[in-house]
Design a protein around this motif. Structure first.
Motif, PDB file in Angstrom:
ATOM      1  N   VAL A 208      10.683  17.666 -11.321  1.00 21.32           N
ATOM      2  CA  VAL A 208      11.605  18.640 -10.738  1.00 21.32           C
ATOM      3  C   VAL A 208      10.803  19.674  -9.961  1.00 21.32           C
ATOM      4  CG1 VAL A 208      13.228  20.504 -11.246  1.00 21.32           C
ATOM      5  CG2 VAL A 208      13.402  18.330 -12.469  1.00 21.32           C
ATOM      6  N   TYR A 209      11.126  19.833  -8.700  1.00 26.43           N
ATOM      7  CA  TYR A 209      10.445  20.796  -7.839  1.00 26.43           C
ATOM      8  C   TYR A 209      11.151  22.149  -7.973  1.00 26.43           C
ATOM      9  CZ  TYR A 209       8.537  22.869  -3.536  1.00 26.43           C
ATOM     10  OH  TYR A 209       7.913  23.687  -2.619  1.00 26.43           O
ATOM     11  N   LEU A 210      10.462  23.108  -8.615  1.00 24.81           N
ATOM     12  CA  LEU A 210      10.993  24.451  -8.822  1.00 24.81           C
ATOM     13  C   LEU A 210      10.288  25.405  -7.872  1.00 24.81           C
ATOM     14  CD1 LEU A 210      12.875  26.231 -10.627  1.00 24.81           C
ATOM     15  CD2 LEU A 210      10.878  26.618 -12.094  1.00 24.81           C
TER      16      LEU A 210
ATOM     17  N   GLY B 130       6.247  24.655  -7.856  1.00 23.39           N
ATOM     18  CA  GLY B 130       5.481  23.552  -8.420  1.00 23.39           C
ATOM     19  C   GLY B 130       6.408  22.448  -8.899  1.00 23.39           C
ATOM     20  N   ILE B 131       5.843  21.253  -9.126  1.00 26.17           N
ATOM     21  CA  ILE B 131       6.607  20.092  -9.566  1.00 26.17           C
ATOM     22  C   ILE B 131       6.382  19.901 -11.062  1.00 26.17           C
ATOM     23  CG2 ILE B 131       7.084  17.650  -9.182  1.00 26.17           C
ATOM     24  CD1 ILE B 131       5.661  17.925  -6.453  1.00 26.17           C
ATOM     25  N   ILE B 132       7.439  20.118 -11.840  1.00 23.98           N
ATOM     26  CA  ILE B 132       7.362  19.963 -13.289  1.00 23.98           C
ATOM     27  C   ILE B 132       7.576  18.497 -13.632  1.00 23.98           C
ATOM     28  CG2 ILE B 132       8.310  20.715 -15.499  1.00 23.98           C
ATOM     29  CD1 ILE B 132       9.417  23.171 -14.051  1.00 23.98           C
ATOM     30  N   PRO B 133       6.620  17.833 -14.294  1.00 23.66           N
ATOM     31  CA  PRO B 133       6.743  16.393 -14.548  1.00 23.66           C
ATOM     32  C   PRO B 133       7.927  16.042 -15.439  1.00 23.66           C
ATOM     33  CG  PRO B 133       4.862  17.322 -15.726  1.00 23.66           C
ATOM     34  CD  PRO B 133       5.365  18.391 -14.824  1.00 23.66           C
ATOM     35  N   THR B 134       8.394  14.810 -15.299  1.00 26.85           N
ATOM     36  CA  THR B 134       9.594  14.349 -16.003  1.00 26.85           C
ATOM     37  C   THR B 134       9.491  14.541 -17.507  1.00 26.85           C
ATOM     38  OG1 THR B 134       9.984  12.695 -14.279  1.00 26.85           O
ATOM     39  CG2 THR B 134      11.087  12.364 -16.385  1.00 26.85           C
TER      40      THR B 134
ATOM     41  N   ALA C 189      18.180  13.102 -11.083  1.00 26.87           N
ATOM     42  CA  ALA C 189      17.791  12.382  -9.874  1.00 26.87           C
ATOM     43  C   ALA C 189      16.288  12.129  -9.775  1.00 26.87           C
ATOM     44  CB  ALA C 189      18.262  13.137  -8.638  1.00 26.87           C
ATOM     45  N   VAL C 190      15.533  12.423 -10.828  1.00 28.24           N
ATOM     46  CA  VAL C 190      14.077  12.255 -10.781  1.00 28.24           C
ATOM     47  C   VAL C 190      13.714  10.782 -10.625  1.00 28.24           C
ATOM     48  CG1 VAL C 190      12.033  12.311 -12.248  1.00 28.24           C
ATOM     49  CG2 VAL C 190      13.407  14.358 -11.975  1.00 28.24           C
ATOM     50  N   SER C 191      12.668  10.528  -9.875  1.00 22.33           N
ATOM     51  CA  SER C 191      12.197   9.154  -9.669  1.00 22.33           C
ATOM     52  C   SER C 191      11.340   8.690 -10.844  1.00 22.33           C
ATOM     53  CB  SER C 191      11.367   9.077  -8.387  1.00 22.33           C
ATOM     54  OG  SER C 191      10.799   7.788  -8.222  1.00 22.33           O
TER      55      SER C 191
ATOM     56  N   LEU D  95      17.174  22.671 -14.737  1.00 25.35           N
ATOM     57  CA  LEU D  95      16.566  21.379 -15.066  1.00 25.35           C
ATOM     58  C   LEU D  95      17.561  20.233 -15.082  1.00 25.35           C
ATOM     59  CD1 LEU D  95      14.019  22.329 -17.870  1.00 25.35           C
ATOM     60  CD2 LEU D  95      13.664  22.171 -15.406  1.00 25.35           C
ATOM     61  N   ALA D  96      18.859  20.527 -14.970  1.00 25.69           N
ATOM     62  CA  ALA D  96      19.861  19.457 -14.943  1.00 25.69           C
ATOM     63  C   ALA D  96      19.673  18.524 -13.757  1.00 25.69           C
ATOM     64  CB  ALA D  96      21.267  20.052 -14.925  1.00 25.69           C
TER      65      ALA D  96
END
Length: 383
Positions: free
Chosen positions: A156-158, A194-198, A143-145, A138-139
């Motif tokens: 974050v796309y995991l 999946g994309i975990i929201p900010t 860079a998340v928008s 998760l670090a």
């Protein structure tokens, strides 16, 4: 329903639950927490429809369940004196709360209306993470928008990629990618990522930290279960995933074997220089009351074993400094965003970092000297 529990245990529980309990909500029941007692366990559940949490504590009493306003109940719990024992009883349409000589009543809402978090779908991936592994993945949230129009970048796309588990985030100007070996526990279900929201990323980094945990990924949600220190029970956090497709990020990551010019830079020296640059460009006294943001553009010139940093502000201020580096290329000048580059240097978390610039306008590849699979990309900017 009646139960008795240590105030200290409830206070620790609400420290974990607090970020998921709404302060205000258009749907009143989502402002409530579900209190469910059975056996010797008190279960507290909160659900704001985007994120949900479940925590279990040791308690004594008789079985039953009720919902009360989460923020009000938490405030009463936090106000309890040290060493207090909190008793909670359900009576008609309210709960009676007492500790010491203090008595309180809170209104309830029907338990049937409470949105209990659904069970995980059948198409799930389960991953047992050791200490520090979730924090490592998760670090990349650095860079998340934050641009809501490109909502699919706000997380974050995991996902899995061959023999690796990959976490990646980007806002179009910077990118971070972390990997870890794909364990055998990561079963072969149809859900590949999946994309975990900010908001969920921030919570997990704060609450889970370096603890070991179990991560479950389904087509629409991610669930993370971790243990609190004894005598508190396990915590389960669930969040919806962002419904969107993450772009093909591999296209913007320069291949290291295509970059002949490589700079090896001592991270502490570079970050200290960027800090001095920030101070120099923000030290001019403003004659007007308007807020003026300092310039963030810095020119890097790499040549003959040195890195020269130059910057200029809007009010005549300037900055210039030279650092010693190892450089395996011809003289090259590039413009960078100081904040983005400093962020990349921080997240590298290494004594030395490798900088691989391309031609003018090409993205810059950054790695720790160990080349342990962590990759960062920063786009150049016009200066």
């Amino acid at each position: 329903m009646h139960f008795s529990v240590e105030a200290a245990a409830l206070q620790r529980a609400f420290t974990v639950l607090n970020p998921v309990i709404p302060r205000r909500s258009l749907i009143p029941i989502t402002s409530n927490v579900l209190l469910r007692f059975s056996g010797e366990r008190l279960e507290i559940v909160t659900n704001n429809l985007d994120q949900a949490m479940r925590i279990r504590l040791r308690a004594e009493g008789t079985a039953g369940e009720a919902t009360v306003n989460g923020q009000r109940f938490m405030a009463l719990v936090q106000a309890a004196p040290e060493g207090a024992q909190i008793g909670v009883s359900l009576a008609a349409d309210f709960v009676d709360i007492k500790y010491g000589r203090s008595r309180f009543k809170l209104a309830t809402l029907p338990v049937a209306d409470f949105p209990v978090p659904p069970k995980s779908e059948t198409t799930t991936r389960r991953l047992a993470l050791q200490k520090g592994e979730l924090a490592h993945l998760l670090a990349v949230g650095w860079a998340v928008s934050s641009e809501e129009t490109r909502y699919y970048l706000c997380g974050v796309y995991l996902h899995d990629a061959g023999d690796e588990i990959v976490a990646v985030a980007t806002d179009g100007h910077r990118l971070a990618r972390h990997t870890m070996a794909r364990p055998t526990e990561w079963d072969d279900a149809t859900t590949t990522g999946g994309i975990i929201p900010t908001e969920a990323v921030r919570y997990l980094k704060s609450a889970v930290g370096d603890r070991a945990c179990e991560l479950t990924l389904s087509e629409s949600a991610v669930e993370v279960t971790f243990n609190m220190p004894e005598p508190d029970g396990p915590v389960s956090f669930r969040s919806k995933l962002i419904d969107g497709s993450f772009p093909d990020y591999n296209r913007v990551i320069p291949a290291s074997d295509q970059r002949a010019a490589v700079a090896t830079i001592i991270v502490a020296n570079l970050r200290a220089a960027l800090k001095r640059c920030s101070v120099a460009l923000s030290a001019v006294e403003r004659l007007d009351k308007a807020a003026v943001k300092p310039k963030v553009a810095v020119t890097f010139t790499l040549h003959d074993g040195t890195l020269e940093l130059r910057a200029a502000g809007d009010f005549g201020e300037s900055y210039n400094e030279v650092l010693d580096i190892d450089w395996t290329g011809d003289t090259r000048t590039i413009g960078v965003n100081r904040d983005y580059f400093d962020g990349a240097a921080e997240i590298v978390d290494s004594e030395k970092m490798l900088l691989m610039p391309g031609d003018a306008g090409d993205p810059m590849r950054i790695e720790p000297e160990s080349r342990d699979g962590r990759v960062y990309v920063v786009m150049p900017m016009r200066v």
